[in-house]
Design a protein around this motif. Sequence first.
Motif, PDB file in Angstrom:
ATOM      1  N   ALA A  23       0.829  -1.209   0.000  1.00 22.07           N
ATOM      2  CA  ALA A  23       0.000   0.000   0.000  1.00 22.07           C
ATOM      3  C   ALA A  23       0.863   1.260   0.000  1.00 22.07           C
ATOM      4  O   ALA A  23       0.564   2.241  -0.693  1.00 22.07           O
ATOM      5  N   ARG A  24       1.941   1.227   0.753  1.00 19.17           N
ATOM      6  CA  ARG A  24       2.809   2.395   0.856  1.00 19.17           C
ATOM      7  C   ARG A  24       3.497   2.708  -0.475  1.00 19.17           C
ATOM      8  O   ARG A  24       3.739   3.873  -0.805  1.00 19.17           O
ATOM      9  N   LEU A  25       3.802   1.661  -1.237  1.00 21.54           N
ATOM     10  CA  LEU A  25       4.497   1.842  -2.511  1.00 21.54           C
ATOM     11  C   LEU A  25       3.645   2.552  -3.561  1.00 21.54           C
ATOM     12  O   LEU A  25       4.170   3.043  -4.558  1.00 21.54           O
ATOM     13  N   THR A  26       2.351   2.613  -3.341  1.00 21.64           N
ATOM     14  CA  THR A  26       1.481   3.307  -4.295  1.00 21.64           C
ATOM     15  C   THR A  26       1.634   4.822  -4.213  1.00 21.64           C
ATOM     16  O   THR A  26       1.241   5.532  -5.139  1.00 21.64           O
ATOM     17  N   SER A  27       2.201   5.308  -3.111  1.00 16.60           N
ATOM     18  CA  SER A  27       2.323   6.762  -2.939  1.00 16.60           C
ATOM     19  C   SER A  27       3.721   7.223  -2.548  1.00 16.60           C
ATOM     20  O   SER A  27       3.958   8.425  -2.431  1.00 16.60           O
ATOM     21  N   HIS A  28       4.637   6.282  -2.349  1.00 11.08           N
ATOM     22  CA  HIS A  28       5.987   6.654  -1.919  1.00 11.08           C
ATOM     23  C   HIS A  28       7.032   5.889  -2.736  1.00 11.08           C
ATOM     24  O   HIS A  28       6.758   4.795  -3.238  1.00 11.08           O
ATOM     25  N   GLN A  29       8.218   6.470  -2.834  1.00 13.69           N
ATOM     26  CA  GLN A  29       9.322   5.827  -3.532  1.00 13.69           C
ATOM     27  C   GLN A  29       9.791   4.589  -2.761  1.00 13.69           C
ATOM     28  O   GLN A  29       9.718   4.557  -1.527  1.00 13.69           O
ATOM     29  N   PRO A  30      10.284   3.558  -3.473  1.00 13.83           N
ATOM     30  CA  PRO A  30      10.795   2.358  -2.785  1.00 13.83           C
ATOM     31  C   PRO A  30      11.835   2.667  -1.719  1.00 13.83           C
ATOM     32  O   PRO A  30      11.830   2.050  -0.651  1.00 13.83           O
ATOM     33  N   SER A  31      12.713   3.635  -1.996  1.00 14.99           N
ATOM     34  CA  SER A  31      13.750   3.969  -1.017  1.00 14.99           C
ATOM     35  C   SER A  31      13.131   4.513   0.275  1.00 14.99           C
ATOM     36  O   SER A  31      13.629   4.235   1.376  1.00 14.99           O
ATOM     37  N   SER A  32      12.048   5.282   0.146  1.00 12.85           N
ATOM     38  CA  SER A  32      11.385   5.832   1.330  1.00 12.85           C
ATOM     39  C   SER A  32      10.727   4.726   2.145  1.00 12.85           C
ATOM     40  O   SER A  32      10.818   4.710   3.379  1.00 12.85           O
ATOM     41  N   VAL A  33      10.071   3.794   1.451  1.00 14.91           N
ATOM     42  CA  VAL A  33       9.418   2.684   2.147  1.00 14.91           C
ATOM     43  C   VAL A  33      10.459   1.809   2.836  1.00 14.91           C
ATOM     44  O   VAL A  33      10.267   1.366   3.973  1.00 14.91           O
ATOM     45  N   ARG A  34      11.580   1.604   2.169  1.00 16.98           N
ATOM     46  CA  ARG A  34      12.644   0.796   2.767  1.00 16.98           C
ATOM     47  C   ARG A  34      13.178   1.458   4.032  1.00 16.98           C
ATOM     48  O   ARG A  34      13.408   0.795   5.045  1.00 16.98           O
ATOM     49  N   ARG A  35      13.373   2.773   3.995  1.00 13.71           N
ATOM     50  CA  ARG A  35      13.869   3.482   5.183  1.00 13.71           C
ATOM     51  C   ARG A  35      12.868   3.395   6.328  1.00 13.71           C
ATOM     52  O   ARG A  35      13.253   3.222   7.499  1.00 13.71           O
ATOM     53  N   GLU A  36      11.575   3.511   6.013  1.00 12.62           N
ATOM     54  CA  GLU A  36      10.553   3.409   7.061  1.00 12.62           C
ATOM     55  C   GLU A  36      10.550   2.022   7.679  1.00 12.62           C
ATOM     56  O   GLU A  36      10.431   1.878   8.909  1.00 12.62           O
ATOM     57  N   LEU A  37      10.708   1.005   6.870  1.00 12.43           N
ATOM     58  CA  LEU A  37      10.756  -0.358   7.386  1.00 12.43           C
ATOM     59  C   LEU A  37      11.993  -0.581   8.251  1.00 12.43           C
ATOM     60  O   LEU A  37      11.949  -1.327   9.235  1.00 12.43           O
ATOM     61  N   MET A  38      13.077   0.086   7.897  1.00 13.99           N
ATOM     62  CA  MET A  38      14.298  -0.060   8.692  1.00 13.99           C
ATOM     63  C   MET A  38      14.118   0.531  10.081  1.00 13.99           C
ATOM     64  O   MET A  38      14.676   0.021  11.061  1.00 13.99           O
ATOM     65  N   VAL A  39      13.344   1.615  10.176  1.00 11.76           N
ATOM     66  CA  VAL A  39      13.039   2.190  11.496  1.00 11.76           C
ATOM     67  C   VAL A  39      12.217   1.196  12.324  1.00 11.76           C
ATOM     68  O   VAL A  39      12.491   0.971  13.507  1.00 11.76           O
ATOM     69  N   VAL A  40      11.208   0.600  11.670  1.00 13.10           N
ATOM     70  CA  VAL A  40      10.394  -0.400  12.360  1.00 13.10           C
ATOM     71  C   VAL A  40      11.247  -1.595  12.767  1.00 13.10           C
ATOM     72  O   VAL A  40      11.119  -2.125  13.872  1.00 13.10           O
ATOM     73  N   GLN A  41      12.131  -2.008  11.861  1.00 15.50           N
ATOM     74  CA  GLN A  41      13.006  -3.146  12.153  1.00 15.50           C
ATOM     75  C   GLN A  41      13.891  -2.876  13.371  1.00 15.50           C
ATOM     76  O   GLN A  41      14.080  -3.747  14.226  1.00 15.50           O
ATOM     77  N   ALA A  42      14.406  -1.649  13.468  1.00 18.51           N
ATOM     78  CA  ALA A  42      15.247  -1.300  14.614  1.00 18.51           C
ATOM     79  C   ALA A  42      14.448  -1.362  15.911  1.00 18.51           C
ATOM     80  O   ALA A  42      14.942  -1.841  16.947  1.00 18.51           O
ATOM     81  N   ALA A  43      13.201  -0.893  15.870  1.00 15.67           N
ATOM     82  CA  ALA A  43      12.355  -0.929  17.062  1.00 15.67           C
ATOM     83  C   ALA A  43      12.030  -2.363  17.460  1.00 15.67           C
ATOM     84  O   ALA A  43      12.075  -2.718  18.654  1.00 15.67           O
ATOM     85  N   LEU A  44      11.729  -3.209  16.480  1.00 14.96           N
ATOM     86  CA  LEU A  44      11.415  -4.611  16.773  1.00 14.96           C
ATOM     87  C   LEU A  44      12.636  -5.349  17.314  1.00 14.96           C
ATOM     88  O   LEU A  44      12.527  -6.165  18.238  1.00 14.96           O
ATOM     89  N   THR A  45      13.800  -5.044  16.739  1.00 18.01           N
ATOM     90  CA  THR A  45      15.036  -5.677  17.215  1.00 18.01           C
ATOM     91  C   THR A  45      15.326  -5.278  18.649  1.00 18.01           C
ATOM     92  O   THR A  45      15.710  -6.108  19.484  1.00 18.01           O
ATOM     93  N   HIS A  46      15.129  -4.011  18.961  1.00 20.84           N
ATOM     94  CA  HIS A  46      15.324  -3.537  20.340  1.00 20.84           C
ATOM     95  C   HIS A  46      14.345  -4.241  21.283  1.00 20.84           C
ATOM     96  O   HIS A  46      14.718  -4.667  22.377  1.00 20.84           O
ATOM     97  N   GLY A  47      13.107  -4.356  20.844  1.00 21.25           N
ATOM     98  CA  GLY A  47      12.112  -5.004  21.680  1.00 21.25           C
ATOM     99  C   GLY A  47      12.434  -6.466  21.921  1.00 21.25           C
ATOM    100  O   GLY A  47      12.259  -6.979  23.040  1.00 21.25           O
ATOM    101  N   ARG A  48      12.939  -7.137  20.882  1.00 20.96           N
ATOM    102  CA  ARG A  48      13.228  -8.564  21.025  1.00 20.96           C
ATOM    103  C   ARG A  48      14.504  -8.822  21.822  1.00 20.96           C
ATOM    104  O   ARG A  48      14.528  -9.667  22.713  1.00 20.96           O
ATOM    105  N   LYS A  49      15.586  -8.076  21.514  1.00 25.48           N
ATOM    106  CA  LYS A  49      16.872  -8.362  22.131  1.00 25.48           C
ATOM    107  C   LYS A  49      17.071  -7.702  23.493  1.00 25.48           C
ATOM    108  O   LYS A  49      17.678  -8.278  24.394  1.00 25.48           O
TER     109      LYS A  49
END
Length: 261
Positions: A23-49
Amino acid sequence: MQPCASFLLAQLNPVWFADWAYARLTSHQPSSVRRELMVVQAALTHGRKVLKFPLEDKLLEAAFSVIPTAHGRERRLSADEEQRLLTAADQYGGDIPSIIRLALETGMRRGEIIPLRWGDVDFTEKTITLRAGKTKNSDARIVPLTQAAEELLRGLHHESPPNARVFPEITKPDSATRAFTRLCERAGITNLRFHDLRHEAASRVAPYASMASLQKIFGWKSPSMVWRYNNPSAAELLKIRRDAERSRLAETRVAHQEERV
């Protein structure tokens, strides 16, 4: 879509994140979506580890897989451009000439160079230590210094205390980027970004180092990043091919001589 924040941690699943990415790719560049996912990934990694939340370690794998692969830049710095860039930097003055030279010698990112403190520099081991949390992927990394990089840093040291900044005049990565853009304009260089200096550094050392060593030096997680950043020029490819051919012919001659004996 139902907001992610409305889920319990146990309800988070790869399908939701993949749908969100689509859904996000319909309105944002792939690089922007990737950066947003990386922020989420960092939060999930912090929560898990760190917080020990019961989270899957591959929640975002499907989401990352739906993002189109970007074509890597292959911008190399010619010898003439390098000379013009460094001349413009020296005329500009301040910290930026040393920052550019250190980037070319080490391949460090601007966000790794700007916060450097003298306590991170080890002149005995001839290395820079990038602490955990200070790199793009948050992993600690040891950066070996070329002779030119060591001489550059020794010339700046002046018995500075360990907590002092190596580059006190430029304290924000964006400031380095703006200065770099102005220098390129003054030098008449187009389509060159500060991050291209990292590509240039990697491409210069790649013919002489193993893939595993390159990953360690430049802090890449996967071998695919080595291929993305290593952009040999036509002349370098020719030299590699000719050197390989000379080695092959030499081995063939030795083998024939041994057969005669």
